[in-house]
Every structure is written in structure tokens, then in C-alpha cells.
Design a protein around this motif. Structure first.
Motif, PDB file in Angstrom:
ATOM      1  N   SER A 134       1.076  -1.059  -0.129  1.00  0.00           N
ATOM      2  CA  SER A 134       0.165   0.045  -0.268  1.00  0.00           C
ATOM      3  C   SER A 134       0.989   1.238   0.107  1.00  0.00           C
ATOM      4  O   SER A 134       0.343   2.588  -0.974  1.00  0.00           O
ATOM      5  CB  SER A 134      -0.842  -0.275   1.466  1.00  0.00           C
ATOM      6  N   LEU A 138       0.947   4.176  -2.692  1.00  0.00           N
ATOM      7  CA  LEU A 138       0.792   5.731  -2.477  1.00  0.00           C
ATOM      8  C   LEU A 138       2.306   6.488  -3.261  1.00  0.00           C
ATOM      9  O   LEU A 138       1.641   7.855  -3.716  1.00  0.00           O
ATOM     10  CB  LEU A 138       0.950   5.922  -1.219  1.00  0.00           C
ATOM     11  N   LEU A 141       2.239   4.538  -7.320  1.00  0.00           N
ATOM     12  CA  LEU A 141       0.681   5.049  -8.111  1.00  0.00           C
ATOM     13  C   LEU A 141       1.211   4.248  -9.124  1.00  0.00           C
ATOM     14  O   LEU A 141       1.287   4.219 -10.381  1.00  0.00           O
ATOM     15  CB  LEU A 141       0.648   5.969  -8.883  1.00  0.00           C
ATOM     16  N   ASP A 146      -0.813  -1.811  -5.894  1.00  0.00           N
ATOM     17  CA  ASP A 146      -2.260  -2.276  -5.455  1.00  0.00           C
ATOM     18  C   ASP A 146      -2.476  -4.076  -5.730  1.00  0.00           C
ATOM     19  O   ASP A 146      -3.563  -4.370  -4.708  1.00  0.00           O
ATOM     20  CB  ASP A 146      -3.273  -1.149  -6.295  1.00  0.00           C
ATOM     21  N   LEU A 209      -8.072   4.683 -10.198  1.00  0.00           N
ATOM     22  CA  LEU A 209      -7.067   5.163  -9.149  1.00  0.00           C
ATOM     23  C   LEU A 209      -7.709   5.056  -7.966  1.00  0.00           C
ATOM     24  O   LEU A 209      -6.848   5.184  -7.473  1.00  0.00           O
ATOM     25  CB  LEU A 209      -6.519   6.598  -9.575  1.00  0.00           C
ATOM     26  N   LYS A 210      -8.838   6.043  -8.035  1.00  0.00           N
ATOM     27  CA  LYS A 210      -9.361   6.278  -6.603  1.00  0.00           C
ATOM     28  C   LYS A 210      -9.728   5.084  -5.953  1.00  0.00           C
ATOM     29  O   LYS A 210      -9.720   4.579  -4.636  1.00  0.00           O
ATOM     30  CB  LYS A 210     -10.858   6.967  -6.773  1.00  0.00           C
ATOM     31  N   THR A 213      -5.973   4.186  -4.686  1.00  0.00           N
ATOM     32  CA  THR A 213      -6.363   5.482  -4.015  1.00  0.00           C
ATOM     33  C   THR A 213      -6.404   4.850  -2.603  1.00  0.00           C
ATOM     34  O   THR A 213      -5.499   4.695  -1.019  1.00  0.00           O
ATOM     35  CB  THR A 213      -6.407   6.778  -4.246  1.00  0.00           C
ATOM     36  N   TYR A 214      -7.706   4.689  -2.111  1.00  0.00           N
ATOM     37  CA  TYR A 214      -8.514   4.721  -1.008  1.00  0.00           C
ATOM     38  C   TYR A 214      -8.101   3.101  -0.230  1.00  0.00           C
ATOM     39  O   TYR A 214      -8.491   3.354   0.922  1.00  0.00           O
ATOM     40  CB  TYR A 214      -9.949   4.895  -1.462  1.00  0.00           C
TER      41      TYR A 214
END
Length: 296
Positions: A134, A138, A141, A146, A209-210, A213-214
């Protein structure tokens, strides 16, 4: 040597093909500026790490899985047929229990410990993987990070559920209840809820992407609960949960079986991670190629 060369050649041809596909795709299909980051994430899903060989990784995973199953099975048999039950609460004088004259109740439920503690430790190791991947996402990217974090969370959730089941069985036998709000149990329940929330969040977001990221943020927060869960029994002396690792806490035979089960479960977790990661990466590559053909 031949296997390594064939693997490197296969990766090289795949990278050349993907580079050509990206070049032709760029000429035929333009990407809006608002979707540039998401497009770069999709492009990263087509990349193959230099020197990586999926076939070799799967062979290592299968070997680890076989060794892990054997080690766990041997630990299971040894726990029930080799290590004697520990002595628990005293009885009134001497009583016959199971055809034997005893002064203490023999705690057969103690044998759950040989699988409860290794499962919990394996879940912590998997959560460490979630945290590392994670943070890596961050910072860079990369969709591969992920994916690795999501797969590690899947493995963590499997062992978290296994830990909760064995822990509830032990609690029922030892304390006479299925659940109590003990600090160790409560913090571990929070960890399980965070793992579930992680996948609920991922399934509710469409934008890659969201979602990534979340998920990375939730995965990082979930890992913070791991050291709290590990140290809470030492920080709160009134906790009912026993301190597992302490001086004189286990006999040599108990420690040997615990280590054997721990090694077995860690190998199983590693094998599941490798296989699941390779499957997910193949799915992403196929999806990326499908989008390129549609774009062309």
C-alpha cells in the motif's frame, strides 16, 4: 539455464509486443487528460517485471504449498497424539476423568493453541504485506502494487477468519462463553472489520485510481491495529487473554509443534499469495489487451 533463458526470452517478446500495442493504440485512440492517470495505471497492468517468470513462480508456490500442508498435518497429528494435555484448574481431591485418576483437569482445549497462534501470526505477516504494498502504491502509483496489496489482504482475511474461529472455540472451552470483550479479542475484531471494509470499498468504486488510493489508505490504517493487537495483553495486565510468548510458557515439545505449524501456515500463505497474484495479473493483462483492441 535453459529454463531461465526461455523465460527471459518469453518476457522479452511479451514486452516488445506490449510496446508495439501501446504505440499503435496511442495513434488510433486518444486519452482525455482527465483520465491520463487512470490510463497510466491500466498501462502498468500490462508490464511484466524484468526477470520475472510466472511458470517458475508457480512451481515455487506449488512446492511451498505441498511442504506447508505436510508440516501443518504433522503438527496437527503431533498435537493430539504426542504432546500431553496441560494441567488446568484443580479438582476436589482426586477424580477419575477419562478413566484416569487426576488431581487437575486436563485441558484438551489447549491443543487449539497450536493452530490458533500460528494462524494469527500468519494473518499479521499478510497484513505486513498489505502495508508494504500500500505504501509502495502511494509512492509510485503502480497498479502492480495495488494488486499485490489486495491479494495480501485476501490472504490476511482468510487467516483472520481462521484465527477467530479457533479463538472462539478456545474461549468457549476455557471461559465458558463464545465471546467476551477482552482487549485482545476486541482489537482483533476491529482488524477483521477493517479487512472486510477494505473489500467493500474496492467493490463500490469503479475508477481504478480512486479504488487503489482509498484501498491503500484503508490497508495502511488496518495495519496500525496489528501492533496494538500484539501488545495489548502486555499493556493491559487485566486482560483475560494469556500472554503466549513468555519465559517458561511452553515446554520444548510444545514449542517445536507450534513452530512446525507456524512454518506450515506461512508456506501455505505464501503459496496462496503467489498463485492468486499470478491469476490476477493475467486477468489484468487480458483486460488491457481487450481495451487496446476495442480502441483500435
Amino acid at each position: 539455464m535453459t529454463e531461465k533463458l526461455s523465460c527471459d526470452q518469453g518476457n522479452s517478446r511479451q514486452n516488445e509486443h506490449e510496446h508495439a500495442s501501446r504505440t499503435s493504440g496511442a495513434a488510433a485512440c486518444s486519452v482525455p487528460a482527465s483520465q491520463e492517470t487512470s490510463a497510466s495505471l491500466r498501462a502498468s497492468s500490462r508490464r511484466t517485471p524484468r526477470g520475472a517468470c510466472p511458470v517458475m513462480s508457480l512451481r515455487v508456490a506449488v512446492s511451498a504449498l505441498i511442504v506447508g500442508i505436510i508440516a501443518t498435518t504433522l503438527a496437527f497429528l503431533a498435537a493430539f497424539f504426542f504432546v500431553a494435555p496441560v494441567h488446568g484448574a484443580q479438582v476436589n481431591g482426586f477424580e477419575y476423568i477419562g478413566g484416569q485418576l487426576v488431581a487437575n483437569k486436563l485441558l484438551m482445549s489447549q491443543k487449539i493453541f497450536y493452530f490458533h497462534m500460528p494462524a494469527a501470526f500468519a494473518s499479521f505477516v499478510a497484513m505486513l504485506g498489505v502495508f508494504v504494498f500500500s505504501i509502495r502504491f502511494l509512492m509510485k502509483l503502480q497498479l502492480t502494487s495495488d494488486t499485490a496489496a489486495a491479494v495480501a489482504m485476501e490472504i490476511a482475511l482468510i487467516f483472520v477468519i481462521l484465527t477467530m474461529i479457533t479463538g472462539d472455540l478456545w474461549t468457549r472451552f476455557e471461559w465458558g462463553v463464545w465471546w467476551t470483550w477482552d482487549p485482545r479479542l476486541t482489537t482483533y475484531l476491529v482488524l477483521m472489520l477493517l479487512c472486510i471494509a477494505y473489500f467493500v470499498l474496492r467493490s463500490s468504486l469503479v475508477d481504478s485510481l480512486k479504488r487503489a488510493t482509498y484501498s491503500a489508505v484503508i490497508g495502511t490504517i488496518a495495519f496500525i491495529d496489528v501492533p496494538i493487537t500484539m501488545m495489548v495483553t502486555r499493556l493491559i495486565p487485566t486482560s483475560l487473554h494469556p500472554v503466549v510468548i513468555r519465559e517458561g510458557g511452553m515446554t520444548p515439545d510444545m514449542a517445536a509443534i507450534t513452530v512446525l505449524a507456524l512454518v506450515g501456515m506461512l508456506l501455505i500463505a505464501f503459496a496462496l499469495f503467489v498463485v492468486r497474484y499470478q491469476l490476477e495479473r493475467n486477468t489484468q493483462r487480458l483486460e488491457a489487451l481487450k481495451q487496446e483492441f476495442e480502441c483500435d
